[in-house]
Design a protein around this motif. Structure first.
Motif, short mmCIF file in Angstrom:
data_model
loop_
_atom_site.label_atom_id
_atom_site.label_comp_id
_atom_site.label_asym_id
_atom_site.label_seq_id
_atom_site.Cartn_x
_atom_site.Cartn_y
_atom_site.Cartn_z
N ALA A 10 0.85 -1.19 0.00
CA ALA A 10 0.00 0.00 0.00
C ALA A 10 0.89 1.24 0.00
CB ALA A 10 -0.91 -0.01 1.23
N LEU A 11 0.27 2.41 -0.08
CA LEU A 11 1.03 3.65 -0.15
C LEU A 11 1.79 3.99 1.13
CD1 LEU A 11 -1.28 5.95 -2.29
CD2 LEU A 11 0.74 4.67 -2.98
N ASP A 12 1.56 3.24 2.21
CA ASP A 12 2.35 3.45 3.42
C ASP A 12 3.66 2.66 3.37
OD1 ASP A 12 1.41 0.87 3.77
OD2 ASP A 12 0.55 1.23 5.76
N GLY A 13 3.87 1.92 2.27
CA GLY A 13 5.09 1.15 2.08
C GLY A 13 5.09 -0.21 2.76
N LYS A 14 3.99 -0.58 3.38
CA LYS A 14 3.87 -1.86 4.09
C LYS A 14 3.20 -2.89 3.19
CE LYS A 14 5.14 0.21 7.92
NZ LYS A 14 6.52 0.57 7.94
N SER A 15 3.52 -4.15 3.45
CA SER A 15 2.91 -5.26 2.70
C SER A 15 1.73 -5.82 3.47
CB SER A 15 3.94 -6.37 2.46
OG SER A 15 4.91 -5.93 1.55
N TYR A 16 0.68 -6.15 2.73
CA TYR A 16 -0.54 -6.70 3.29
C TYR A 16 -1.06 -7.79 2.37
CZ TYR A 16 -0.49 -2.20 5.72
OH TYR A 16 -0.12 -1.11 6.45
N GLU A 17 -1.86 -8.69 2.92
CA GLU A 17 -2.63 -9.61 2.09
C GLU A 17 -3.75 -8.78 1.46
OE1 GLU A 17 -3.93 -12.79 0.05
OE2 GLU A 17 -2.13 -12.84 1.30
N ARG A 18 -3.92 -8.88 0.14
CA ARG A 18 -4.88 -8.03 -0.57
C ARG A 18 -6.27 -8.06 0.08
NH1 ARG A 18 -4.92 -5.75 -5.57
NH2 ARG A 18 -3.12 -7.00 -6.22
N LYS A 19 -6.82 -9.25 0.30
CA LYS A 19 -8.17 -9.36 0.87
C LYS A 19 -8.24 -8.72 2.24
CE LYS A 19 -9.67 -13.44 -1.63
NZ LYS A 19 -10.10 -14.84 -1.53
N ALA A 20 -7.18 -8.84 3.03
CA ALA A 20 -7.19 -8.29 4.39
C ALA A 20 -7.20 -6.76 4.38
CB ALA A 20 -5.99 -8.81 5.17
N ILE A 21 -6.36 -6.14 3.56
CA ILE A 21 -6.31 -4.68 3.54
C ILE A 21 -7.59 -4.11 2.93
CG2 ILE A 21 -5.01 -4.48 1.37
CD1 ILE A 21 -4.63 -2.18 4.42
N GLU A 22 -8.13 -4.78 1.91
CA GLU A 22 -9.39 -4.31 1.33
C GLU A 22 -10.53 -4.42 2.34
OE1 GLU A 22 -9.58 -6.58 -2.31
OE2 GLU A 22 -8.40 -5.07 -3.41
N ALA A 23 -10.57 -5.50 3.11
CA ALA A 23 -11.60 -5.65 4.14
C ALA A 23 -11.42 -4.60 5.24
CB ALA A 23 -11.55 -7.06 4.74
N TYR A 24 -10.18 -4.33 5.59
CA TYR A 24 -9.90 -3.31 6.61
C TYR A 24 -10.41 -1.95 6.15
CZ TYR A 24 -7.25 -0.32 9.77
OH TYR A 24 -6.89 0.63 10.68
N TRP A 25 -10.11 -1.60 4.91
CA TRP A 25 -10.57 -0.31 4.39
C TRP A 25 -12.09 -0.24 4.33
CZ3 TRP A 25 -6.55 -0.10 -0.12
CH2 TRP A 25 -5.31 0.32 0.40
N THR A 26 -12.73 -1.34 4.04
CA THR A 26 -14.19 -1.37 4.02
C THR A 26 -14.73 -1.11 5.42
OG1 THR A 26 -14.25 -2.87 2.13
CG2 THR A 26 -16.22 -2.80 3.52
N ARG A 27 -14.15 -1.77 6.43
CA ARG A 27 -14.59 -1.55 7.81
C ARG A 27 -14.34 -0.11 8.26
NH1 ARG A 27 -11.94 -6.33 8.47
NH2 ARG A 27 -10.20 -5.33 9.56
N GLU A 28 -13.19 0.43 7.88
CA GLU A 28 -12.82 1.80 8.29
C GLU A 28 -13.54 2.86 7.46
OE1 GLU A 28 -10.68 2.82 10.85
OE2 GLU A 28 -10.93 0.71 11.39
N LYS A 29 -14.10 2.46 6.32
CA LYS A 29 -14.76 3.38 5.39
C LYS A 29 -13.82 4.46 4.87
CE LYS A 29 -19.38 2.72 7.31
NZ LYS A 29 -19.14 1.69 8.27
#
Length: 79
Positions: A10-29
């Motif tokens: 992501a743009l913060d330079g950290k690595s994430y599992e795609r589904k996990a970061i997308e779900a996180y962003w959905t929860r955070e809106k």
């Protein structure tokens, strides 16, 4: 703990599992870094090919060494 199958950066330079970061962003809106909690400029995700290859190699090595185990959990649990 599970191996990533679709790691992205992501743009913060950290690595994430795609589904996990997308779900996180959905929860955070919002596009927020889970690590820094700072807003990101966008939800742009770049595939982390090097990390994906490392995960695939690790998984293959574990299967060879432990007779079919595909993840660290399988190795610990004796599968």
């Amino acid at each position: 703990l599970a191996l990533m199958t679709d790691p992205v950066v992501a743009l913060d330079g950290k690595s994430y599992e795609r589904k996990a970061i997308e779900a996180y962003w959905t929860r955070e809106k919002a596009a927020v870094s889970p690590v820094t909690r700072k807003p990101l400029q966008s939800k742009t995700l770049v595939p982390n090919i090097n990390l994906r290859v490392l995960c695939e190699e690790y998984s293959a090595r574990q299967r060879r060494l432990h007779g079919g185990a595909t993840s660290p959990q399988d190795v610990v649990m004796g599968a």
